[in-house]
Design an enzyme around this catalytic site. Structure first.
Site, PDB file in Angstrom:
ATOM      1  N   LYS A 254     -12.255 -64.254 -31.297  1.00 11.23           N
ATOM      2  CA  LYS A 254     -12.301 -65.634 -31.792  1.00 11.23           C
ATOM      3  C   LYS A 254     -12.871 -66.559 -30.716  1.00 11.23           C
ATOM      4  O   LYS A 254     -13.736 -67.367 -30.980  1.00 11.23           O
ATOM      5  CB  LYS A 254     -10.888 -66.073 -32.190  1.00 11.23           C
ATOM      6  CG  LYS A 254     -10.813 -67.453 -32.760  1.00 11.23           C
ATOM      7  CD  LYS A 254      -9.414 -67.797 -33.220  1.00 11.23           C
ATOM      8  CE  LYS A 254      -9.319 -69.276 -33.534  1.00 11.23           C
ATOM      9  NZ  LYS A 254      -7.978 -69.695 -33.903  1.00 11.23           N
TER      10      LYS A 254
ATOM     11  N   GLU B 171     -10.980 -58.905 -21.286  1.00  4.90           N
ATOM     12  CA  GLU B 171     -10.932 -57.481 -21.608  1.00  4.90           C
ATOM     13  C   GLU B 171     -12.014 -57.119 -22.641  1.00  4.90           C
ATOM     14  O   GLU B 171     -12.720 -56.116 -22.500  1.00  4.90           O
ATOM     15  CB  GLU B 171      -9.551 -57.101 -22.176  1.00  4.90           C
ATOM     16  CG  GLU B 171      -8.397 -57.366 -21.235  1.00  4.90           C
ATOM     17  CD  GLU B 171      -7.797 -58.771 -21.389  1.00  4.90           C
ATOM     18  OE1 GLU B 171      -8.567 -59.735 -21.572  1.00  4.90           O
ATOM     19  OE2 GLU B 171      -6.567 -58.889 -21.312  1.00  4.90           O
TER      20      GLU B 171
ATOM     21  N   GLY C 297      -5.604 -65.994 -34.524  1.00  7.76           N
ATOM     22  CA  GLY C 297      -6.028 -64.610 -34.278  1.00  7.76           C
ATOM     23  C   GLY C 297      -5.144 -63.584 -34.966  1.00  7.76           C
ATOM     24  O   GLY C 297      -5.626 -62.644 -35.607  1.00  7.76           O
ATOM     25  N   ARG C 298      -3.834 -63.775 -34.899  1.00 11.74           N
ATOM     26  CA  ARG C 298      -2.926 -62.757 -35.468  1.00 11.74           C
ATOM     27  C   ARG C 298      -2.830 -62.829 -36.982  1.00 11.74           C
ATOM     28  O   ARG C 298      -2.095 -62.052 -37.594  1.00 11.74           O
ATOM     29  CB  ARG C 298      -1.551 -62.850 -34.802  1.00 11.74           C
ATOM     30  CG  ARG C 298      -0.928 -64.223 -34.784  1.00 11.74           C
ATOM     31  CD  ARG C 298       0.262 -64.303 -33.816  1.00 11.74           C
ATOM     32  NE  ARG C 298       0.754 -65.650 -33.646  1.00 11.74           N
ATOM     33  CZ  ARG C 298       0.294 -66.522 -32.752  1.00 11.74           C
ATOM     34  NH1 ARG C 298      -0.682 -66.180 -31.955  1.00 11.74           N
ATOM     35  NH2 ARG C 298       0.815 -67.726 -32.651  1.00 11.74           N
TER      36      ARG C 298
ATOM     37  N   GLU D  79       4.464 -63.177 -30.873  1.00 11.54           N
ATOM     38  CA  GLU D  79       3.526 -64.171 -30.339  1.00 11.54           C
ATOM     39  C   GLU D  79       3.685 -65.498 -31.095  1.00 11.54           C
ATOM     40  O   GLU D  79       3.447 -66.570 -30.548  1.00 11.54           O
ATOM     41  CB  GLU D  79       2.073 -63.662 -30.431  1.00 11.54           C
ATOM     42  CG  GLU D  79       1.108 -64.461 -29.577  1.00 11.54           C
ATOM     43  CD  GLU D  79      -0.259 -63.797 -29.412  1.00 11.54           C
ATOM     44  OE1 GLU D  79      -0.493 -63.172 -28.368  1.00 11.54           O
ATOM     45  OE2 GLU D  79      -1.084 -63.907 -30.329  1.00 11.54           O
TER      46      GLU D  79
ATOM     47  N   HIS E 248      14.707 -38.824 -34.701  1.00 10.11           N
ATOM     48  CA  HIS E 248      14.906 -37.796 -33.683  1.00 10.11           C
ATOM     49  C   HIS E 248      14.659 -38.349 -32.281  1.00 10.11           C
ATOM     50  O   HIS E 248      14.448 -37.589 -31.340  1.00 10.11           O
ATOM     51  CB  HIS E 248      13.999 -36.596 -33.983  1.00 10.11           C
ATOM     52  CG  HIS E 248      14.355 -35.966 -35.302  1.00 10.11           C
ATOM     53  ND1 HIS E 248      15.363 -35.046 -35.444  1.00 10.11           N
ATOM     54  CD2 HIS E 248      13.875 -36.191 -36.552  1.00 10.11           C
ATOM     55  CE1 HIS E 248      15.476 -34.698 -36.714  1.00 10.11           C
ATOM     56  NE2 HIS E 248      14.583 -35.392 -37.408  1.00 10.11           N
TER      57      HIS E 248
ATOM     58  N   LYS F  27      -2.919 -64.662 -17.723  1.00 17.26           N
ATOM     59  CA  LYS F  27      -4.386 -64.536 -17.787  1.00 17.26           C
ATOM     60  C   LYS F  27      -5.024 -65.228 -16.588  1.00 17.26           C
ATOM     61  O   LYS F  27      -5.920 -64.701 -15.933  1.00 17.26           O
ATOM     62  CB  LYS F  27      -4.928 -65.219 -19.062  1.00 17.26           C
ATOM     63  CG  LYS F  27      -4.937 -64.376 -20.295  1.00 17.26           C
ATOM     64  CD  LYS F  27      -5.742 -65.130 -21.371  1.00 17.26           C
ATOM     65  CE  LYS F  27      -5.457 -64.606 -22.752  1.00 17.26           C
ATOM     66  NZ  LYS F  27      -6.057 -65.410 -23.814  1.00 17.26           N
TER      67      LYS F  27
HETATM   68  O1  F6P Z   1      -3.264 -62.342 -26.247  1.00 17.20           O
HETATM   69  C1  F6P Z   1      -3.547 -63.638 -26.567  1.00 17.20           C
HETATM   70  C2  F6P Z   1      -4.619 -63.783 -27.560  1.00 17.20           C
HETATM   71  O2  F6P Z   1      -5.067 -65.069 -27.405  1.00 17.20           O
HETATM   72  C3  F6P Z   1      -4.166 -63.511 -28.999  1.00 17.20           C
HETATM   73  O3  F6P Z   1      -3.559 -64.587 -29.580  1.00 17.20           O
HETATM   74  C4  F6P Z   1      -5.457 -63.136 -29.646  1.00 17.20           C
HETATM   75  O4  F6P Z   1      -5.247 -62.480 -30.847  1.00 17.20           O
HETATM   76  C5  F6P Z   1      -6.056 -62.258 -28.577  1.00 17.20           C
HETATM   77  O5  F6P Z   1      -5.697 -62.891 -27.366  1.00 17.20           O
HETATM   78  C6  F6P Z   1      -7.536 -62.064 -28.665  1.00 17.20           C
HETATM   79  O6  F6P Z   1      -8.217 -63.276 -28.591  1.00 17.20           O
HETATM   80  P1  F6P Z   1      -9.747 -63.368 -28.963  1.00 17.20           P
HETATM   81  O7  F6P Z   1      -9.896 -62.983 -30.400  1.00 17.20           O
HETATM   82  O8  F6P Z   1     -10.125 -64.795 -28.711  1.00 17.20           O
HETATM   83  O9  F6P Z   1     -10.499 -62.429 -28.072  1.00 17.20           O
END
Ligand code: F6P
Length: 548
Positions: free
Chosen positions: A206, A212, A267-268, A353, A384, A512
């Site tokens: 987003k 990452e 995002g979620r 979150e 188990h 972060k």
């Molecule tokens: O981990 C935090 C976060 O901001 C989440 O809310 C989000 O889903 C994820 O990182 C990925 O963010 P992006 O889609 O901006 O890469």
């Protein structure tokens, strides 16, 4: 004291919780043979039985009073109509618009959201069909065989969980892979068997700033370009889904290959948008639409059903009851359906979150427990592993048991074994077994008195452990869509009752920022002395050990 604690219903629930703690569900069931009818809801393809909670009619009535005092229904309308209920970020919360059927305009900041969603769905459909029909070709003219979605958090968990859950419905037209971890081990292993001439990457982010994801995307570009002398290769092999078009273009992705996102989709909650592109590529666009339709069915139920018959609202109120009033600290998600093996991981982000916060939307510190920590595993595997704890530890863990009436992959005898455990576990967690019964059972088996005295205390199960049972007709795109939307709305109601802004996530920012500073230190000769001595020494140890 927060304003919630001053509510009459809140005070009454606090008292009721004290009384209830000394009651056993066995007695509640013995006193009321209608418990199932009173405390269950049936929708066309989904049943919720919540009778195995430490509740009675008075508790539920008071929980509904709480919902009313917290104006849940008014907030529900605010959300659906696009009011900016994400206060801290000044945004609307409109993931429901992504699966809305109505063609009525919905205007947010001058934009007709209904139209924008339709335009994006059409763009997605055209793209999906082109890839699946072999009309979108790689740089050397070969059709796409593998899709690699690069994203993390909401840009990974939703699509991957759904892809896994609906594997049965894939025609294997393409193979879908997910890269989320920045540990190079993941992307290397995923790319190793793939042919660069036939891979399409979706960079899902987003913000298009997530370190990452950017790192993985760069590695993917290097992997592709290392194998190709065609300067147009990236255009043929990379698409992006983002609200930050500028960054995506700066990254080298063609404008036409960018699918938009909106700030009113968290995002979620975004798998219903182009973030779900990998799902649509795997299943075909029609099945993706069925997923949206299933979610829309739950939206309509949530929007129209009165509180007393409203599945998401009831699940939220029960979570508040179990956590805030009865003191549970965690909640288990236990699917008895292999297809849902990623559901717990998905719900961890969705719920924790969203509501894992301790400041109210007015900026006031909250001193009551908000949401439990969410964890879980497939039912049988969990049985188990950690069910010992669920049955006999002195921590009570409320659990959601989720199963299907029909298996999507029926194998003679398997489903009955699976589901017999499903039903047995909620019964056992509720009824337990007392020492009198344990002793009688051991005696009936001819055990000596000495053995009985030694073992009996260990075999006692106190029971009285709350569970919800969710039974789906079968896992398919529609029921899965409804199930996910059920939890989304549960989370929303929880947030309103607990007075939490469910749609921001400031708690992930601090780490972060620090990671960015530390990465500079790891890649240079300097280690800042501004860290605490533990962090500083660990970094130095790590750097030194790398040189040996
Ligand atoms: O981990 C935090 C976060 O901001 C989440 O809310 C989000 O889903 C994820 O990182 C990925 O963010 P992006 O889609 O901006 O890469």
């Amino acid at each position: 004291m927060s304003s919630r604690q001053a509510l009459n219903s809140w005070k009454k629930l606090t008292e009721l919780a004290q009384q209830k703690k000394s009651q056993h569900m066995n007695d509640l069931f013995a006193q009321d043979s209608e418990r199932f009818d009173k405390f269950s809801i049936e929708l066309p393809k989904l049943l919720l039985d919540y009778s195995k909670n430490l509740i009675d009619s008075e508790t539920m009535t008071t929980l509904f009073e709480l919902a009313n005092e917290c104006q849940v229904l008014e907030w529900r309308e605010k959300m659906f109509s696009g009011e900016k209920i994400n206060k801290t970020e000044d945004r609307a919360v409109l993931h429901t618009a992504l699966r809305r059927k109505s063609s009525e305009p919905l205007i947010i900041d001058g934009e007709n959201v209904t139209q924008s969603v339709q335009v994006q769905l059409e763009k997605m459909e055209g793209f999906v069909n082109k890839v699946r029909e072999g009309k979108w070709l790689g740089y050397s003219g070969k059709r796409i065989a593998d899709i690699v979605n690069i994203g993390v958090g909401g840009s990974n968990l939703g699509p991957q969980m759904v892809t896994e859950a609906l594997k049965h419905y894939s025609d294997n037209c393409v193979n879908v892979h997910y890269v989320s971890n920045v540990d190079g081990a993941q992307i290397v292993e995923i790319l190793r068997p793939l042919d660069p001439e036939k891979v399409l990457f979706i960079v899902s982010s987003k913000t298009f700033t997530t370190t990452e994801t950017m790192t993985n995307a760069r590695t993917a570009i290097n992997w592709l370009t290392a194998s190709s002398f065609d300067e147009n290769a990236v255009a043929k092999h990379f698409v992006a889904v983002t609200a930050n078009k500028e960054n995506a273009m700066g990254f080298g992705i063609e404008e036409d290959n960018i699918f938009g996102m909106w700030d009113w989709v968290g995002g979620r909650f975004s798998l219903w948008s182009a973030i779900g592109l990998a799902i649509a590529l795997d299943l075909g666009f029609d099945k993706f639409k069925e997923l949206l339709d299933g979610a829309n069915e739950m939206d309509e139920h949530f929007q129209n059903a009165p509180l007393e018959e409203n599945m998401p609202a009831i699940m939220a109120l029960l979570s508040v009851w179990n956590t805030t009033f009865l003191g549970a600290r965690s909640q288990a998600i236990l699917p008895y359906d292999q297809t849902l093996h990623m559901l717990a991981a998905y719900l961890q982000q969705a719920e924790m979150e969203s509501n894992g916060k301790s400041v109210s939307w007015d900026g006031v510190e909250i001193d009551y427990a908000t949401v439990p920590s969410i964890w879980g595993e497939l039912g049988i595997n969990g049985q188990h592993a950690f069910y010992q704890y669920l049955h006999q530890s002195n921590n009570v863990v409320p659990a959601d048991f989720i199963g299907s009436v029909e298996s999507v992959t029926p194998v003679k005898g398997h489903h009955a074994t699976l589901m017999s455990n499903f039903f047995a576990q909620t019964q056992a967690l509720m009824t337990g077994v007392n020492e009198v019964q344990v002793r009688a059972d051991l005696k009936a088996k001819g055990r000596t008195q000495e053995y009985i005295d030694k073992v009996a205390p260990h075999k006692v199960h106190k029971g009285n452990r709350p569970t919800n049972t969710i039974l789906l007709k079968r896992i398919d795109p529609t029921t899965l869509g409804s199930l996910i939307a059920l939890y989304e709305h549960k989370i929303f109601v929880q947030g309103i009752v607990l007075q939490i802004c469910s749609f921001d996530q400031w708690g992930v920012e601090l780490g972060k920022g620090l990671a960015a500073t530390i990465q500079d230190e790891l890649e240079s000769d300097q280690v800042s002395t501004e860290h605490d001595c533990s962090t500083e020494r660990l970094i130095k140890y790590y750097k030194q050990a790398q040189q040996n």
